[in-house]
Design a protein around this motif. Structure first.
Motif: not given
Length: 229
Positions: A110-118, A120-124, A153-155
């Protein structure tokens, strides 16, 4: 003058961090006589971060133990094939098999909760303000805000493209800290990877950042690895 037989320690940090995330354990290890360097990963590519670890290895005596947190585990899995490396320590980290991407690993559970709180801006990829508690929720509010303010901030495509062909854990001993309250990497995934690698495993009742919330446990694991190699 006696020559130290202790291995050196080289750290590799994760995606939303820098080398200072290990500050609570570095100073103690230095006081105990270890040579320590924390690589400053570019977060641009796996190849760039492996190069950063290789440069760090050149700054300390051999043999060395690589310690990777989160994405840093992916990095040491590739960088650990270096002949100067004698062991690998994974802290709530990714430990891929040949050909696996971070995205492949994350999708196993299952996707971890953090992934609902990211964001993505300018490809980062950034951690959103309301997501920092899912990254390091067992730290004080002040520390959480510091972690948020200093994040890398990774790509956006890094998690889908990074791969290694020769996982170092297949030829080097490894230790793994499973963070039982991790909201950034599913703890079940951490257990799966640790078991697959045959790692000596310790479980911590912490968030994704045990080196900040339970540094003594992390120190004990590194000391155990150092004595073993």
């Amino acid at each position: 003058m006696a020559v130290s037989t202790r291995p050196s320690i080289v750290f590799a940090h994760g995606l939303w961090a820098d080398g200072s995330c290990f500050s609570k354990v570095i100073s103690v290890l230095q006081q105990e006589g270890y040579e320590v360097v924390s690589a400053q990963n570019t977060l641009e590519s796996l190849e760039g971060d492996v190069d950063a670890v290789s440069r760090a290895l050149a700054r300390v005596s051999s043999p060395a133990i690589l310690v990777g947190h989160s994405w840093g585990g992916f990095v040491i899995t590739a960088a650990g094939n270096d002949d100067r490396v004698s062991g690998l320590v994974y802290i709530a980290a990714l430990g891929p098999d040949a050909g696996e991407t971070p995205q492949d690993l994350i999708a196993k559970y299952d996707a971890p909760p953090l992934f609902s709180h990211l964001d993505v801006e300018d490809g980062r990829i950034w951690i959103a303000r309301d997501g920092i508690s899912h990254f390091c929720g067992d730290l004080s509010e002040q520390e959480q805000q510091l972690v948020w303010a200093t994040q890398g901030a990774p790509p956006a495509d890094l998690l889908a493209t990074a791969r290694t062909d020769r996982p170092a854990w297949k030829s080097k001993p490894s230790w793994f800290i499973v963070a039982k309250q991790d909201h950034a990497i599913n703890p079940e995934l951490e257990r799966f990877m640790a078991q697959r690698m045959g790692s000596t495993t310790v479980e911590a009742d912490t968030s994704h950042v045990p080196m900040l919330s339970d540094p003594e446990l992390v120190l004990d694991t590194i000391r155990t690895a150092a004595k073993s190699v």
